[in-house]
Structure formats: C-alpha cells, structure tokens
Design an enzyme around this catalytic site. Structure first.
Site, PDB file in Angstrom:
ATOM      1  N   ARG A 147       5.038   3.130   2.209  1.00  0.00           N
ATOM      2  CA  ARG A 147       6.161   3.977   1.788  1.00  0.00           C
ATOM      3  C   ARG A 147       5.870   5.455   2.033  1.00  0.00           C
ATOM      4  NH1 ARG A 147       8.273   5.392  -3.775  1.00  0.00           N
ATOM      5  NH2 ARG A 147      10.534   5.647  -3.533  1.00  0.00           N
TER       6      ARG A 147
ATOM      7  N   HIS B  35       8.362   7.880   4.045  1.00  0.00           N
ATOM      8  CA  HIS B  35       8.903   9.089   3.419  1.00  0.00           C
ATOM      9  C   HIS B  35       8.421  10.355   4.121  1.00  0.00           C
ATOM     10  CE1 HIS B  35      10.733   7.707  -0.602  1.00  0.00           C
ATOM     11  NE2 HIS B  35      10.674   6.676   0.215  1.00  0.00           N
TER      12      HIS B  35
ATOM     13  N   ASN C 190      11.236  11.019  -4.561  1.00  0.00           N
ATOM     14  CA  ASN C 190       9.766  10.939  -4.613  1.00  0.00           C
ATOM     15  C   ASN C 190       9.171  11.149  -5.999  1.00  0.00           C
ATOM     16  OD1 ASN C 190       9.603  10.530  -1.827  1.00  0.00           O
ATOM     17  ND2 ASN C 190       9.426  12.715  -1.385  1.00  0.00           N
TER      18      ASN C 190
ATOM     19  N   HIS D  52      10.308  -3.872   2.385  1.00  0.00           N
ATOM     20  CA  HIS D  52      10.519  -4.171   0.969  1.00  0.00           C
ATOM     21  C   HIS D  52      10.070  -5.581   0.599  1.00  0.00           C
ATOM     22  CE1 HIS D  52      13.713  -0.809   0.126  1.00  0.00           C
ATOM     23  NE2 HIS D  52      12.491  -0.350   0.317  1.00  0.00           N
TER      24      HIS D  52
END
Length: 330
Positions: free
Chosen positions: A64, A68, A96, A198
């Site tokens: 992740r 990001h 975040n 995911h």
C-alpha cells in the site's frame, strides 16, 4: 585557413563539453544496482521476509505504501517524508492519516542497504517498489514475482493537498475510480488488476460502514456479519479492523475476485468492479477471469505493477538519494 580550423576545433570542443554537461534522464532498468550495489536487492528481500514473519499484515502495508507513493506526484518516495516548516507532507492527508504504516521497516531496510553499499546509493522510492514486490511474492508464491524496474531518485518535497486530491477513497463508484486511474495513465485493466492487491490486508470499520448499512449490491448475510464489529453509529468501532479478503487475508491469491462474484467485496469501491448484470462490461469480464485463473491474475498484476511503478519517476540529476527516508538531505 588556420583560424578556421582553430574555430572549428573550438566549436567541437564546446559541443562535446555541452554534451557531457547536459543531464541525461535514463529510463528505469531491472539491473540498475547490479554493479553499484549487488547486495541491495537480497538485503531488501531478507528484511521484508523477517518483517512478515513478525507480522503478516506488514506485507499489505508495504504494498500500500508503494501504491500511495506512486499515485501522488509519481513514484518518488514522497509518501515517506515527515512534515517540515516548509511543507505539510502526505502522511497527514485524509487517506493516509493513522492508516499507512510500515515506515519502520523502510527505515530498517535503508540503514542496512546503505551500510552494505558503503554509501547511500539505493533510493527510498526504489526501496518501496522492491519491498512491495517482495511482499507479494513472499505471501503469494513464485508466480507473483515480477521484475522491478529501478533507478528512481527521491523527491525533496511532499504535498498533503496532492495526496488528498489523488488517492481514490473507498466510497468511489466505478466511473470515479476509472477516471482516477486514467488521470495517472492507467487503464481499466490496471484498475481491476491492481485492486486485487486487496486480497491481503485489513480495513477499518469507518471505511465500509456505509456499505454494510446502505448498499443494496451486497450479500445480506455478509453485511449482517460485519455489523457485529462495525455498529451503525459513527464513532463506535471506527477503528475496528476487518480483513479485505476474509477467505485468506494473509495469502496473496485470487480469492478477492471470487468474493466480488458473490457480492462480498468489503469496500464499496471493491464491489464496483463487478456489477453482475448487463452493464458490467469489461470490468465484470476481468473479475470473472481472475476469479478462476490465478495465473492470469499473477501475470497481469506484475505487468500493471511495473506500469504503475513507472509513473513520473525522478531520474538522472532530478531529486536526490536520501540519507534518511523520512527527511530530505539538507
């Protein structure tokens, strides 16, 4: 005649010097560290493996972090920067805040590779890219290994506003998700396959509360079960964690897509990838493909991760190689 030769020679020298002085911005390559520090990649893999043994969830966190990072001004390690008097960084942006994690593992990797290379030669942005790949391969097996392109440099600036604007939230519908990905040069296939990340990790109640109480495109028994740990009232259980993929939350596999076929996607944005009706189109077809063909998912996931990892990287003389991933060098 002599003066003309001297002039020509002078011009040639100036052009040659100019050629050497102009920064060259090379493309990312898979063998970037082979000569400058061949120990770097094995060290990253070893530390990631140790971190996952300590806590399996950290693999999802490292994956992740890379996502990001890349979605905010490119894959430049900016997500790792702490706030400074001159800018508010990405860590405190809404997507975040109290959510992204794994910074200590990145710090551990940075110290180890700099020591092994005798100098700071491995960028924080490259560490994120390699750690994400290693996490996927460790949790999913050899079929999920892909060759990371390397040679990124680190940003000297981060933007909270850019993070708020560029990271797709869990309540986005399909057109919003696709528009977000397309704004970064990614397409529908990239959206569907990268969402497969995911298959590992956890989500907070606050990110799926609205779905389990208000969505209609959800399995009713699935929703009822989730309500036990995620009450309707805001503030109650907001930080309670639930696996994004309940079948195998610590295994990188294709069960995420199988859940979507049965309307058991945890996040609203997850289930938006599969409608199950006449209007599903290409997204539905890809979800079905990945649900029964794990090798197709593994192959396409690697391709899309490489594509995402090539979003506006800093190369050549751009940016810097940070000494500390949390702060710029000056």
């Amino acid at each position: 005649m002599g003066s003309h030769l001297q002039l020509s020679f002078l011009v040639l020298v100036m052009v040659t010097l100019a050629t050497f002085m102009i920064p060259t911005f090379a493309q990312l390559t898979p063998n970037y560290y082979d000569k400058v520090c061949p120990k770097a990649l094995p060290i990253i893999k070893s530390i990631v493996k140790q971190a996952i043994i300590r806590e399996k969830r950290i693999g999802a966190s490292l994956l992740r972090l890379h996502f990001h990072d890349c979605f905010v001004n490119g894959c430049d390690g900016s997500v790792l920067l702490d706030d400074t008097p001159s800018f508010l960084g990405e860590k405190t942006a809404l997507p975040n805040l109290n959510s992204i994690r794994g910074f200590e593992v990145v710090d551990e990797i940075k110290v180890a590779v700099d020591k092994a290379c005798n100098r700071p030669v491995v960028s924080c942005a490259d560490i994120l890219a390699v750690a994400a790949r290693d996490s996927v391969a460790i949790l999913g097996g050899a079929q999920y290994w892909y060759q990371v392109l390397l040679g990124r440099r680190d940003a000297i600036y981060a933007s909270k506003d850019a993070a708020n604007a560029n990271l797709p939230p869990p309540f986005f519908n399909f057109p919003q998700l696709l528009a977000s990905f397309q704004s970064h040069g990614l397409d529908l296939k990239d959206l569907v396959v990268l969402s497969g990340g995911h298959t590992i990790g956890l989500a907070k109640c606050i990110t799926f509360r609205d779905r389990i109480f208000n969505d209609t495109h959800i399995d009713p028994n699935f929703a009822a079960t989730l309500r036990d740990s995620c009450p309707r009232r805001s503030g109650d259980g907001d930080t309670n964690l639930t696996p994004l993929d309940a079948s195998s939350p610590s295994q990188f596999d294709n069960t995420y897509y199988k859940a979507l076929l049965h309307k058991k996607g945890l996040l609203h944005s997850d289930q938006e990838l599969f409608k199950g009706g006449d209007d599903g189109g290409e997204s539905d077809r890809l979800v079905q493909l990945y649900s029964y063909d794990p090798y197709a998912f593994a192959r396409d996931f690697g391709v899309s991760m490489i594509k995402m990892g090539n979003l506006k990287p800093l190369t050549g003389y751009e940016g810097e190689i940070r000494y500390n991933c949390r702060k710029v060098n000056y």
